[in-house]
Design a protein around this motif. Structure first.
Motif, PDB file in Angstrom:
ATOM      1  N   CYS A  18      -3.726  -6.524   6.466  1.00  0.00           N
ATOM      2  CA  CYS A  18      -4.257  -5.520   5.540  1.00  0.00           C
ATOM      3  C   CYS A  18      -3.354  -4.300   5.445  1.00  0.00           C
ATOM      4  CB  CYS A  18      -5.661  -5.097   5.963  1.00  0.00           C
ATOM      5  SG  CYS A  18      -5.726  -4.181   7.525  1.00  0.00           S
ATOM      6  N   GLY A  19      -2.518  -4.117   6.465  1.00  0.00           N
ATOM      7  CA  GLY A  19      -1.575  -2.993   6.393  1.00  0.00           C
ATOM      8  C   GLY A  19      -2.147  -1.661   6.851  1.00  0.00           C
ATOM      9  N   LYS A  20      -3.347  -1.688   7.404  1.00  0.00           N
ATOM     10  CA  LYS A  20      -3.931  -0.426   7.872  1.00  0.00           C
ATOM     11  C   LYS A  20      -3.043   0.195   8.954  1.00  0.00           C
ATOM     12  CE  LYS A  20      -8.390   1.567   9.152  1.00  0.00           C
ATOM     13  NZ  LYS A  20      -9.793   1.329   9.452  1.00  0.00           N
ATOM     14  N   SER A  22       0.190   0.098   9.218  1.00  0.00           N
ATOM     15  CA  SER A  22       1.345   0.799   8.635  1.00  0.00           C
ATOM     16  C   SER A  22       0.945   2.157   8.099  1.00  0.00           C
ATOM     17  CB  SER A  22       1.950  -0.018   7.495  1.00  0.00           C
ATOM     18  OG  SER A  22       2.232  -1.321   7.935  1.00  0.00           O
ATOM     19  N   SER A  23      -0.223   2.210   7.453  1.00  0.00           N
ATOM     20  CA  SER A  23      -0.605   3.476   6.840  1.00  0.00           C
ATOM     21  C   SER A  23      -1.014   4.501   7.890  1.00  0.00           C
ATOM     22  CB  SER A  23      -1.724   3.270   5.824  1.00  0.00           C
ATOM     23  OG  SER A  23      -2.849   2.703   6.442  1.00  0.00           O
ATOM     24  N   LEU A  24      -1.301   4.038   9.110  1.00  0.00           N
ATOM     25  CA  LEU A  24      -1.644   4.958  10.193  1.00  0.00           C
ATOM     26  C   LEU A  24      -0.425   5.327  11.021  1.00  0.00           C
ATOM     27  CD1 LEU A  24      -4.864   3.156  11.341  1.00  0.00           C
ATOM     28  CD2 LEU A  24      -4.780   5.598  10.915  1.00  0.00           C
ATOM     29  N   PRO A  32       9.267   4.585   5.239  1.00  0.00           N
ATOM     30  CA  PRO A  32       8.341   3.707   4.511  1.00  0.00           C
ATOM     31  C   PRO A  32       8.641   2.226   4.706  1.00  0.00           C
ATOM     32  CG  PRO A  32       9.251   5.417   3.072  1.00  0.00           C
ATOM     33  CD  PRO A  32      10.021   5.468   4.343  1.00  0.00           C
ATOM     34  N   GLN A  33       9.841   1.927   5.134  1.00  0.00           N
ATOM     35  CA  GLN A  33      10.183   0.516   5.296  1.00  0.00           C
ATOM     36  C   GLN A  33       9.772  -0.026   6.668  1.00  0.00           C
ATOM     37  OE1 GLN A  33      10.981  -1.346   2.838  1.00  0.00           O
ATOM     38  NE2 GLN A  33      11.089   0.427   1.485  1.00  0.00           N
ATOM     39  N   ARG A  37       2.797  -4.243  10.165  1.00  0.00           N
ATOM     40  CA  ARG A  37       2.172  -5.440   9.598  1.00  0.00           C
ATOM     41  C   ARG A  37       3.199  -6.556   9.416  1.00  0.00           C
ATOM     42  NH1 ARG A  37       2.036  -7.896   4.832  1.00  0.00           N
ATOM     43  NH2 ARG A  37       3.381  -6.287   3.989  1.00  0.00           N
ATOM     44  N   VAL A  38       4.392  -6.169   8.899  1.00  0.00           N
ATOM     45  CA  VAL A  38       5.420  -7.189   8.651  1.00  0.00           C
ATOM     46  C   VAL A  38       5.887  -7.791   9.974  1.00  0.00           C
ATOM     47  CG1 VAL A  38       7.769  -7.564   7.797  1.00  0.00           C
ATOM     48  CG2 VAL A  38       6.141  -6.215   6.446  1.00  0.00           C
TER      49      VAL A  38
ATOM     50  N   TYR B 683     -11.044   8.123   7.450  1.00  0.00           N
ATOM     51  CA  TYR B 683     -11.304   8.303   6.015  1.00  0.00           C
ATOM     52  C   TYR B 683     -11.893   9.674   5.674  1.00  0.00           C
ATOM     53  CZ  TYR B 683     -10.360   3.306   5.864  1.00  0.00           C
ATOM     54  OH  TYR B 683      -9.759   2.087   5.973  1.00  0.00           O
ATOM     55  N   ARG B 795      -3.715  -4.719  -2.999  1.00  0.00           N
ATOM     56  CA  ARG B 795      -4.122  -5.419  -1.806  1.00  0.00           C
ATOM     57  C   ARG B 795      -3.648  -4.676  -0.577  1.00  0.00           C
ATOM     58  NH1 ARG B 795      -3.044  -7.952   2.215  1.00  0.00           N
ATOM     59  NH2 ARG B 795      -4.670  -9.228   3.151  1.00  0.00           N
ATOM     60  N   SER B 796      -4.551  -3.903   0.011  1.00  0.00           N
ATOM     61  CA  SER B 796      -4.197  -3.133   1.192  1.00  0.00           C
ATOM     62  C   SER B 796      -5.447  -2.450   1.722  1.00  0.00           C
ATOM     63  CB  SER B 796      -3.178  -2.046   0.813  1.00  0.00           C
ATOM     64  OG  SER B 796      -2.980  -1.175   1.896  1.00  0.00           O
ATOM     65  N   ARG B 797      -5.465  -2.260   3.022  1.00  0.00           N
ATOM     66  CA  ARG B 797      -6.560  -1.478   3.583  1.00  0.00           C
ATOM     67  C   ARG B 797      -5.968  -0.139   4.023  1.00  0.00           C
ATOM     68  NH1 ARG B 797     -11.684  -3.200   7.095  1.00  0.00           N
ATOM     69  NH2 ARG B 797     -10.604  -5.160   7.365  1.00  0.00           N
ATOM     70  N   PRO B 798      -6.271   0.922   3.306  1.00  0.00           N
ATOM     71  CA  PRO B 798      -5.715   2.225   3.681  1.00  0.00           C
ATOM     72  C   PRO B 798      -6.136   2.604   5.103  1.00  0.00           C
ATOM     73  CG  PRO B 798      -6.668   2.329   1.496  1.00  0.00           C
ATOM     74  CD  PRO B 798      -7.103   1.025   2.100  1.00  0.00           C
ATOM     75  N   GLY B 799      -5.293   3.397   5.750  1.00  0.00           N
ATOM     76  CA  GLY B 799      -5.580   3.739   7.144  1.00  0.00           C
ATOM     77  C   GLY B 799      -5.862   5.204   7.327  1.00  0.00           C
ATOM     78  N   ARG B 800      -5.665   5.976   6.266  1.00  0.00           N
ATOM     79  CA  ARG B 800      -5.785   7.414   6.480  1.00  0.00           C
ATOM     80  C   ARG B 800      -6.035   8.089   5.138  1.00  0.00           C
ATOM     81  NH1 ARG B 800      -2.327  11.996   9.335  1.00  0.00           N
ATOM     82  NH2 ARG B 800      -1.011  12.319   7.553  1.00  0.00           N
ATOM     83  N   TRP B 813      -3.380   7.132   2.167  1.00  0.00           N
ATOM     84  CA  TRP B 813      -2.184   6.500   2.736  1.00  0.00           C
ATOM     85  C   TRP B 813      -2.452   5.003   2.857  1.00  0.00           C
ATOM     86  CZ3 TRP B 813       2.603   8.447   4.099  1.00  0.00           C
ATOM     87  CH2 TRP B 813       2.746   9.847   3.981  1.00  0.00           C
ATOM     88  N   TYR B 814      -1.473   4.196   2.400  1.00  0.00           N
ATOM     89  CA  TYR B 814      -1.661   2.747   2.452  1.00  0.00           C
ATOM     90  C   TYR B 814      -0.316   2.060   2.462  1.00  0.00           C
ATOM     91  CZ  TYR B 814      -0.404   2.840  -2.502  1.00  0.00           C
ATOM     92  OH  TYR B 814       0.270   3.023  -3.679  1.00  0.00           O
ATOM     93  N   GLU B 815      -0.318   0.838   2.932  1.00  0.00           N
ATOM     94  CA  GLU B 815       0.905   0.038   2.814  1.00  0.00           C
ATOM     95  C   GLU B 815       0.698  -0.889   1.639  1.00  0.00           C
ATOM     96  OE1 GLU B 815       1.948  -2.622   6.020  1.00  0.00           O
ATOM     97  OE2 GLU B 815       3.648  -3.399   4.893  1.00  0.00           O
ATOM     98  N   ASP B 816       1.605  -0.817   0.692  1.00  0.00           N
ATOM     99  CA  ASP B 816       1.549  -1.759  -0.413  1.00  0.00           C
ATOM    100  C   ASP B 816       2.037  -3.089   0.151  1.00  0.00           C
ATOM    101  OD1 ASP B 816       1.966  -3.337  -2.613  1.00  0.00           O
ATOM    102  OD2 ASP B 816       2.527  -1.640  -3.892  1.00  0.00           O
ATOM    103  N   THR B 817       1.097  -3.990   0.402  1.00  0.00           N
ATOM    104  CA  THR B 817       1.494  -5.197   1.143  1.00  0.00           C
ATOM    105  C   THR B 817       2.328  -6.153   0.298  1.00  0.00           C
ATOM    106  OG1 THR B 817      -0.598  -6.269   0.602  1.00  0.00           O
ATOM    107  CG2 THR B 817      -0.492  -5.093   2.708  1.00  0.00           C
ATOM    108  N   THR B 820       5.730  -4.133   0.998  1.00  0.00           N
ATOM    109  CA  THR B 820       5.826  -3.708   2.406  1.00  0.00           C
ATOM    110  C   THR B 820       6.203  -2.241   2.553  1.00  0.00           C
ATOM    111  OG1 THR B 820       8.140  -4.159   2.931  1.00  0.00           O
ATOM    112  CG2 THR B 820       6.622  -6.036   2.986  1.00  0.00           C
ATOM    113  N   GLU B 821       5.877  -1.466   1.585  1.00  0.00           N
ATOM    114  CA  GLU B 821       6.239  -0.060   1.649  1.00  0.00           C
ATOM    115  C   GLU B 821       5.003   0.804   1.943  1.00  0.00           C
ATOM    116  OE1 GLU B 821       8.537   3.133  -1.166  1.00  0.00           O
ATOM    117  OE2 GLU B 821       8.429   1.055  -1.819  1.00  0.00           O
ATOM    118  N   THR B 822       5.143   1.745   2.843  1.00  0.00           N
ATOM    119  CA  THR B 822       4.028   2.658   3.122  1.00  0.00           C
ATOM    120  C   THR B 822       4.085   3.803   2.121  1.00  0.00           C
ATOM    121  OG1 THR B 822       4.013   2.072   5.442  1.00  0.00           O
ATOM    122  CG2 THR B 822       2.976   4.153   4.854  1.00  0.00           C
TER     123      THR B 822
END
Lengths: 382, 909
Positions: A18-20, A22-24, A32-33, A37-38, B683, B795-800, B813-817, B820-822
């Motif tokens: 889900c990438g949570k 990465s965003s944290l 950003p790279q 998750r990857v 959140y 498609r992503s679950r934001p974390g913040r 804030w999210y990672e565009d899955t 793969t970029e935050t």
């Protein structure tokens, strides 16, 4: 242990991608790279080389921010720790800061026998220690760090001295062991299990032979290592405790007589003490018990604390620097005069950020830094 | 098998759409259904929704007919505001105990008109609007509630006896208006006061406040500053801009003699009843003693003028300068009007009856005040003595000081403790440097140069109590002394001047006051009423107002040709018992009364500016928050609703009712609860204003919601043009709820479409894990959202979620899955699609003896062959408590459960 074993052990197969994480992740915010998750996805796809030969494998701060919020409960920091073992076996390592001095010190300490002069600092003041004590104060690498960070200026022994002073005022005359070694924290997290094992075995033996029942730590990394990692490798028959926990306990049972210290402070939760071990309240209780101390919280605190930006003196780069600046700005925004922490490494890294501002006109990040035990020592002394 | 009807009836627990469906199906099959719902209305969660997916039909439009049908179906016994207490027995023969919570309203009488709600001073968060809107303590959950019956949300016993209201002659709703002030609802507070008192700003300044003396808080620490709070509420309102209600006119005319508080109060009430009112006022200005008896520094004329002005706006005509008995005969008035109210007051002074009284320089107190108040030129000498110990004496002394008298003193024949003037006034007069000579009385006045020059006084001692109950002052022989004095103001008291009613035949008492029936205000002559000082002799403003109101009530009934019945009045003010005082002291910390600030003494005596400065908003709220009645949650029993209810339906003493029924089968349909998302601190819910939950968003778009269907964001009411929806907040999360809540993908899509429909162009982004559009026409719905409603799915679950401090915009804030970029995205509003949990299943499962799965949903052992059967025969489940599902599925399941229940109760025959 191969990659499949690591996946099983850390349950990364639960990952929903889900990438949570990465965003944290504090690193991803500036790089950003960089995607935890990857990293996990590659593992699940069996792309071992993408992990083992990935320089960013050593960027992870293992700060546990992602793990605490991961919906699938994947232990990413543990996954990283294990994956680094594979990388180390393949001859890979991160970019060592300080030309690898600190890594070398740990490796040297892993040699046995070793002639150390660990107790020189004890001679100058009237500190009370006892070779027959039930309690040991673990000093760790402080005597070695002292000369390395002289220019920042970071005095790690100051914290050791304050800790001893605090224990003395609590009526404890601890054992300070002349032959303890590095706890092995950095070696373990960098994938050098061999070095870690040697250090752990040595320390376990030293402690066993000394017969102490309790070991007190002022460094959260040493504490975490003893508390959570040693049991997987060695047998340790004694209680371990962080000095803030001891103080909080004393506050509750007997109370402590503090002198007034007028100061507005904010508190940095070290990741090892906070997210790794869940100790958020003890240091705050101690702070709030000191008359005159006004504790103000930063925007991100407790579980959500922002890391000091580097772990294991590895892959310390511009992103690390940005994380520190972000954190110091948060501290300044509180209006506090002093940023209190209870980890010598947090303090070292923040000091470094303030000194190495370079030529560029960055934002004002100057703030007084102090370890919790130094503040307590000031307030108890007199 | 035993029992009779029990076999053929079914208990349905939960009045949401699933429960309604099951009940109606069974009822239509001819079975008896008991539908038990915990809240006061059926409708459940669906009632809270604006629209339903995937058709965007109005949720209430579909639901309301079903609710009404369930309520009116002859086979359904609807028990709302009720709970199942106990279940015993077994399939085909369950015994069920139901507790019907008391709504404190007799539902057989309640018409749902809502008059009660308007007057209720207790404001609570409205559950139906997820707390975004407000409701009163007496409420219906939402406008379309079924049954449409009011419920009093009474949770605790009021910790005081409301002695204030009983002590007040006008029975003003003190509890209510203080509560409203504490809630910051100042306009409402004023309106509530004005219901019983047409002169709040004036009374809030000059009332003797018997309420405060009675106040039960006074037994704990200090009484509430009730009068000062009344003044505060009145001062928050621009009286001149107050709305004037439209009333239906009767063709009746009422004349009132006197425009003082009694006359004005009666005029106000009669005008509001639609009668034409004319007031005859002898003086050039209206207001009676309020106008000419009370100095400007206590009651500014401008304030009184505005309050009278409002009464005039109600249609009351005031003819000033018309003295009845001189300019116009009472008989003439009586002939032209249908009723007459005499409220001429007590404007006559009392004479000293001693030598030298006629000298220039000796003046009656009441005349003195009247002259000053009417702007006549009044001179006082350097040395002024005021005779008397009442409020008039104090007023005269302070007025003389302001007129420039260098030395002013008060001479009073008894001692301090007998002074009729209030302690407050006495303190103020002394503060202003005016001494009081106690136990002294004048005996003669001596002239010099043709006017007053000296006064002889004698010292007094106190003897046995006299008729007034106070010790009689007795002159001490030989204690005479004289002092030089330029002006003497004799403030000995007032008396009514009732000559003009004599020839009309109105009966008078020996003391010259009009005799009335004290409960109705009626005199011996039909259609003629009297009240105020003309009846009682000099009394207080609030007494006169109460008398005017009492008379108005009688006059109204008289005009309608109804018998004059006595209006129910309050009881004697009650004190808290000693035990109660101890208990309250423990429960509520001592808190000092907030005192009014005064103008500095040196400044205020220079002119007639108002002495007391009144509360600031903060002070008023602080003081109002001390009220004991306001310390409890819910209804404070001010009885305002009972006063307003025309159906007489309010029943404060109503008790909970316990009933027992026999049923053959039970259907569990309690629906869902919303998972608390605050532990998901990342959140920022509760911290960042523009982060809301989906159900809150739903209320913000609904026409029946707190914004009346205008989609505005909470922080600043701005229209959100960019909205982010975050899916799986608490769902599919091992640390919270591991299951998929099933409806969020679709309701978020619907809400994004609704946002666009509210404000075309709105950009919505839905952060999803897997888009679960599993239902008929669901995928097409999502496609339409993308193509026609500017909705993007990431498609992503934001974390913040952070916040931009400048505009309060949330930053996601999210990672565009896919890349793969935050990244981060700044939006106007974030909507969290929170997890949903089975409602009340734990307690009920224990009672019903059924098993639940690890998440608290009803355990269904045979999901394929018996998909609505619980682990216990005869007990079935449908809707969200069964498992996560949407409305169509819940309805289908409701029918399924009904069919299975029918099978049981019809079984074997």
């Amino acid at each position: 242990m191969n990659l499949e074993d690591i996946i099983q052990e850390t349950k990364t197969y639960y990952c929903l991608e889900c990438g949570k994480c990465s965003s944290l992740c504090p690193i991803s915010r500036y790089d950003p790279q960089y995607s935890p998750r990857v990293m996990v996805e590659n593992a699940l796809l069996g792309l071992e080389d993408e992990i083992v030969y990935n320089k960013k494998l050593f960027s992870c701060l293992t700060c546990y921010t992602c793990q605490l919020k991961c919906p699938s409960d994947v232990d990413y920091p543990l996954f990283i720790q294990k994956a680094r073992v594979l990388a180390t076996a393949a001859g890979q390592h991160g970019d060592y800061a300080h030309s690898g001095t600190l890594q070398s010190i740990a490796m040297l300490m892993a040699r046995s026998p070793l002639k150390q002069n660990r107790l020189e600092w004890l001679k100058k003041d009237g500190y009370r220690t006892s070779e027959k004590s039930d309690v040991m104060l673990f000093i760790g690498c402080s005597p070695y760090f002292e000369p390395v960070f002289e220019d920042i200026p970071m005095r790690t022994l100051n914290i050791a001295e304050a800790s001893l002073k605090v224990l003395n005022s609590l009526g404890i005359e601890p054992l300070v062991h002349p032959d303890e070694r590095c706890c092995g924290h950095d070696a373990l997290w960098m994938g050098d299990v061999e070095t870690f094992k040697k250090l752990a075995e040595h320390n376990a033996t030293v402690i066993k032979e000394s017969g102490v029942k309790k070991v007190i730590f002022f460094c959260p990394e040493c504490y975490r290592t003893f508390k959570l990692d040693y049991p997987n490798y060695v047998k340790l028959d004694c209680e371990v405790m962080h000095i803030s926990e001891l103080l909080a306990q004393r506050l509750e049972t007997e109370g402590l007589r503090f002198n007034e210290v007028k100061r507005k402070v904010t508190y940095q939760d070290p990741c090892r003490l906070g997210r790794h071990l869940g100790i958020y309240d003890a240091p705050r209780k101690v702070l709030q018990a000191i008359p005159g101390i006004e504790l103000v919280e930063m925007e991100h605190n407790r579980e959500e604390s922002i890391c000091c930006g580097t772990s294991c003196f590895t892959n310390c780069d511009s992103y690390s620097k940005q994380i520190r600046v972000e954190r110091l700005l948060e501290a300044k925004a509180t209006g506090a005069e002093t940023l209190i922490t209870s980890c010598p490494k947090c303090q070292t890294h923040f000091r470094c950020a303030m000194v190495n501002k370079g030529e560029e006109k960055g934002p004002d990040i100057e703030i007084e830094l102090m370890d919790l035990v130094n503040l307590v020592a000031t307030s108890l002394g007199g | 098998m035993n029992g009779q009807n029990g076999h053929k009836s079914v208990l349905v627990i939960g009045g949401g759409i699933a429960g309604i469906q099951a009940s109606l199906d069974l009822a239509n099959m001819g079975f008896k259904v008991y539908l038990v719902e915990k809240s006061p209305s059926i409708g459940g969660r669906m009632a809270q929704l604006d629209k339903t997916f995937p058709t965007n039909d109005c949720a209430m439009c579909i639901l309301a007919p079903r609710m009404i049908e369930a309520n009116s179906h002859s086979n359904i016994d609807l028990y709302t505001y009720s709970e199942v207490e106990d279940v015993s027995g077994e399939v085909s023969d369950f015994k069920v105990k139901i507790k019907r919570n008391s709504p404190f309203v007799d539902w057989s009488k309640c018409t749902g008109c809502g008059l009660c709600e308007e007057g209720c001073p207790v404001i609570l968060p409205k559950e139906f609007d997820q707390g975004l809107g407000k409701r009163k303590a007496i409420f219906i959950p939402f406008p379309q509630a079924v049954p449409k019956k009011y419920t009093v949300d009474k949770r605790e016993e009021r910790p005081c006896k409301a002695a204030c209201m009983d002590a007040c002659p006008a029975h003003t709703n003190v509890l209510g208006y203080i509560k409203l002030i504490a809630e910051g609802e100042f306009q409402e507070a004023y309106k509530l006061i004005r219901d019983t008192n047409p002169l709040p700003a004036s009374v809030g300044r000059v009332c003797y406040a018997p309420c405060e003396e009675a106040c039960n808080r006074g037994q704990i620490d200090e009484p509430m500053a009730i009068r000062d709070l009344k003044r505060f509420a009145a001062d928050q309102v621009n009286i001149e801009e107050l709305e004037v209600p439209t009333v239906t006119k009767t063709d009746k005319k009422v004349a009132i003699v006197g425009s003082g508080p009694a006359g004005l109060a009666a005029a106000n009430d009669l005008a509001l009843k639609g009668h034409d009112v004319t007031i005859f006022e002898a003086l050039p200005e209206s207001g009676g003693m309020l106008r000419v008896g009370i100095p400007e520094y206590r009651l500014p004329k401008e304030i009184l003028r505005k309050e009278i002005g409002y009464i005039q706006k109600l249609g009351v005509e005031i003819r000033t300068g018309v003295q009845v008995g001189k300019d116009i005969a009472l008989e003439e008035i009586r002939g032209n009007y249908d009723a007459l109210f005499i409220a001429a007051g007590a404007h006559g002074g009392m004479r000293l009856r001693m030598e030298g009284e006629e000298l220039p320089g000796v003046i009656e107190g009441i005349r003195f005040l009247r002259a000053v108040n009417l702007g006549e030129k009044v001179e006082v000498g350097k040395k002024t003595a005021v005779i008397g110990g009442g409020n008039t004496a104090v007023d005269c002394a302070r007025t003389a000081k302001r007129l420039g008298a260098e030395e002013v003193k008060i001479v009073y024949r008894r001692s301090r403790s007998e002074m009729p003037a209030s302690a407050e006034e006495t303190a103020a007069v002394e503060e202003e440097g005016i001494p009081i000579e106690f136990l002294t009385t004048p005996t003669r006045f001596f002239p010099g140069n043709g006017k007053l020059a000296r006064m002889e006084c004698v010292k007094m001692k106190l003897g046995e109590p006299d008729a007034s109950g106070r010790p009689r002052p007795i002159p001490i022989e030989g204690s005479e002394f004289t002092t030089s004095v330029d002006t003497v103001i004799a403030a000995l008291g007032q008396a009514p001047e009732t000559e003009f009613v004599k020839e009309f035949g109105v009966s008078l008492s020996k003391r010259g006051m009009i005799e009335i029936d004290p409960e109705t205000g009626a005199t011996n002559i039909e259609g003629v009423f009297a009240g105020g000082d003309v009846v009682t002799g000099p009394a207080f403003v609030i007494d006169a107002i109460a008398a005017g109101k009492r008379a108005a009530h009688s006059i109204d009934r008289h005009l309608k040709g109804e018998p004059i019945e006595v209006k129910e009045e309050g009881k004697e003010p009650e004190k808290l018992s000693e035990e109660e005082v101890e208990d309250r002291k423990k429960r509520f910390p001592s808190q000092k009364r907030v005192r009014l600030r005064d103008e500095p003494i040196g400044e205020r005596i220079k002119d007639f500016r108002e002495v007391s400065l009144g509360y600031t908003v903060e002070e008023a709220i602080e003081e109002a928050s001390r009220c004991l009645a306001g310390q409890i949650e819910g209804c404070i029993e001010c009885h305002e609703c009972a006063k307003r209810c025309e159906a007489n339906a309010i029943a404060y003493t109503m008790q909970d009712e316990h009933i027992e029924i026999d049923v053959g089968a039970i259907i569990l349909a309690t629906g869902l609860d919303l998972y608390d998302v605050s532990p998901l601190t990342e959140y920022g819910y509760g911290k960042i204003k523009n982060v809301v939950t989906a159900i809150e968003f739903e209320r913000l778009t609904a026409a029946s919601g707190p914004t009346f269907g205008e989609l505005k964001r909470p922080s600043d009411g701005k229209i959100p043009h960019a909205i982010a929806f975050i899916q799986c907040v608490g769902s599919r999360d091992f640390k919270h709820k591991a299951y998929c809540s099933s409806v969020c993908c679709m309701h978020a899509t619907k809400e994004a479409i609704l946002a666009y429909e509210h404000h075309p162009g709105t950009k919505s982004t839905i952060f999803y894990m897997d888009l679960r559009a599993v239902g008929k026409r669901f995928q097409e719905y999502v496609t339409r959202a993308k193509e026609e409603y500017n909705v993007t799915y990431i498609r992503s679950r934001p974390g913040r979620v952070a916040v931009n401090p400048e505009n309060q915009n949330p930053i996601v804030w999210y990672e565009d899955t896919t890349t793969t970029e935050t990244k981060n995205m700044e939006v106007d509003l974030v909507v969290l699609c929170q997890a949903m949990t089975p409602r009340g299943s734990k307690e009920l499962a224990e009672m019903l003896g059924i098993e639940l799965n690890e998440y608290g949903f009803v355990e269904v052992p045979d999901k394929l062959s018996h998909p609505v059967d619980s682990t216990r025969p005869g007990i079935f489940a449908c809707g969200y408590v069964h498992s996560p599902r949407d409305i169509p599925d819940s309805v289908t399941q409701g029918s399924g459960a009904a069919a299975r229940a029918a099978e049981v109760i019809a079984g074997g025959s």
